[in-house]
Design an enzyme around this catalytic site. Sequence first.
Site, short mmCIF file in Angstrom:
data_model
loop_
_atom_site.label_atom_id
_atom_site.label_comp_id
_atom_site.label_asym_id
_atom_site.label_seq_id
_atom_site.Cartn_x
_atom_site.Cartn_y
_atom_site.Cartn_z
N PHE A 100 34.19 130.00 123.64
CA PHE A 100 33.93 128.63 124.11
C PHE A 100 34.39 128.53 125.56
O PHE A 100 35.35 129.19 125.97
CB PHE A 100 34.66 127.61 123.26
CG PHE A 100 33.88 127.14 122.06
CD1 PHE A 100 33.47 125.82 121.95
CD2 PHE A 100 33.57 128.02 121.04
CE1 PHE A 100 32.74 125.39 120.85
CE2 PHE A 100 32.84 127.61 119.93
CZ PHE A 100 32.43 126.28 119.85
N ASP A 137 46.74 129.58 128.67
CA ASP A 137 46.62 130.79 129.50
C ASP A 137 47.98 131.32 129.92
O ASP A 137 48.13 132.52 130.21
CB ASP A 137 45.78 130.50 130.74
CG ASP A 137 44.33 130.17 130.39
OD1 ASP A 137 43.80 130.83 129.48
OD2 ASP A 137 43.76 129.26 131.01
N LYS A 193 68.08 121.50 124.52
CA LYS A 193 67.26 120.62 125.34
C LYS A 193 67.74 120.65 126.79
O LYS A 193 68.93 120.52 127.07
CB LYS A 193 67.33 119.18 124.80
CG LYS A 193 66.53 118.19 125.64
CD LYS A 193 66.70 116.77 125.10
CE LYS A 193 66.01 115.78 126.02
NZ LYS A 193 66.19 114.38 125.58
N ASN A 201 47.50 121.41 125.81
CA ASN A 201 46.29 120.82 126.37
C ASN A 201 45.77 119.75 125.42
O ASN A 201 46.39 119.47 124.38
CB ASN A 201 45.23 121.90 126.63
CG ASN A 201 44.92 122.69 125.37
OD1 ASN A 201 44.37 122.16 124.41
ND2 ASN A 201 45.30 123.97 125.37
N LYS A 214 31.99 134.23 132.09
CA LYS A 214 32.83 134.46 130.91
C LYS A 214 32.14 135.41 129.93
O LYS A 214 32.77 136.28 129.34
CB LYS A 214 33.13 133.13 130.23
CG LYS A 214 34.19 133.22 129.13
CD LYS A 214 34.70 131.84 128.74
CE LYS A 214 35.96 131.94 127.92
NZ LYS A 214 36.58 130.63 127.65
N LYS A 238 34.27 138.75 129.28
CA LYS A 238 34.86 138.89 127.95
C LYS A 238 34.05 139.83 127.05
O LYS A 238 34.51 140.24 125.99
CB LYS A 238 34.96 137.52 127.24
CG LYS A 238 35.58 136.41 128.07
CD LYS A 238 37.05 136.56 128.24
CE LYS A 238 37.64 135.31 128.92
NZ LYS A 238 39.07 135.47 129.21
#
Length: 397
Positions: A324, A277, A287, A209, A338, A342
């Site tokens: 976060f 995730d 490869k 990301n 969240k 959590k």
Amino acid sequence: MGEKKVIVLGVTGGIAAYKSAQLASNLLKKGYDVHVVMTKNATEFVTPLTFEVLTNNKVAVDTFDRNFDYNVNHVSLAKKADLFVVAPATANVLAKFAAGVADDMLSTLYLAFNCPTLVAPAMNTAMLNHVATQRNREQLRQDGVHFIASGVGYLACGDVGAGRLAELSDIEEKIADILFATHEWAGKKVVITAGPTREALDPVRFLSNRSTGKMGYALARQAKRKGADVVLIAGPTGLKEPHGVSVKHVTSAAEMHSASMQHRDFDYFIAAAAVSDYAPTEIAEQKLKKKELKGAPVLALAQTKDIVAEVAAQKKAHQIVVAFAMETEDLLTNARLKLQQKQVDLVVANDLHEEGAGFAGDTNKVTLVTQGDATTLALMSKDEVATEILKRMEQLV
């Protein structure tokens, strides 16, 4: 930063003096009031006018300059200074400081100051390593002077070795450490995750990301300045390690999970990392070739372990866990969800679409969400955001 801190920047006669102009500019942008004092030799490399334009303050060179307002200038500067920084510091000025010689404005100021002094040496490697220079450095350390180590690399004389002026970013961080360090969190352990994770597809490709780790690194710096023992578990970022912080480098979500589980003896756990995730169920040993795939490949993915949820589920009564949440819609709804799912104590939420709050920038705009309330902070630097997050965490104990 509150009331402006006053920094007196001493510039001596070395080739690295040209870098001091950029340092002065950087410090001004960070909100410091910068006053420059130069030796006469330094003016051979950079003109006083350069610093005067950058800082909007008159540069002091001559102890007996009669163009200043009627006061004893070295005394007036000494009274209002919060920090005296000498960058670059030549072997000559180190010798003067160590011996208590006051034969120009810069060395006179050193004796007049009651504030901390930070010295950034820059000179030829042989001069740096000479027994006389080492003796003077040791004397100054015993006198309480702060040093930042010289860099290693190509020198103006053509040699390669130690003696380069330290990187400006390192000098600026050291300045902030000296000016803003406290001991409120002495004895406390803070564990912070930061940056992205990378989930390998083959030896070349990976899923990841856009996180850069800047927010997590800012939190590590600020927690260290509060006197905490800080462990930073960092994915691939390319950022410089914060001074005085124990950094554990990891790549994948599994590695970050393992490192986090090894540090459950924390007082504060801050999950600032953008953990993948999902990860591929299989990693190709070689490869993957386009011609062998015969069209678009289908990737089989498995969910990674939820680090912050697992940490929160095992936390003890005195431990605080912070998560976060980067959202693109329904910021508060998703942040509160969240918080509940959590079972963390605080969620730091930001909206990717908010100007100044996205990836890779030096600013952030966040909302601090707890069981009791939600507080949206103004747009500010990530270091300032980190300070506010730590303040809010203190209130949860």
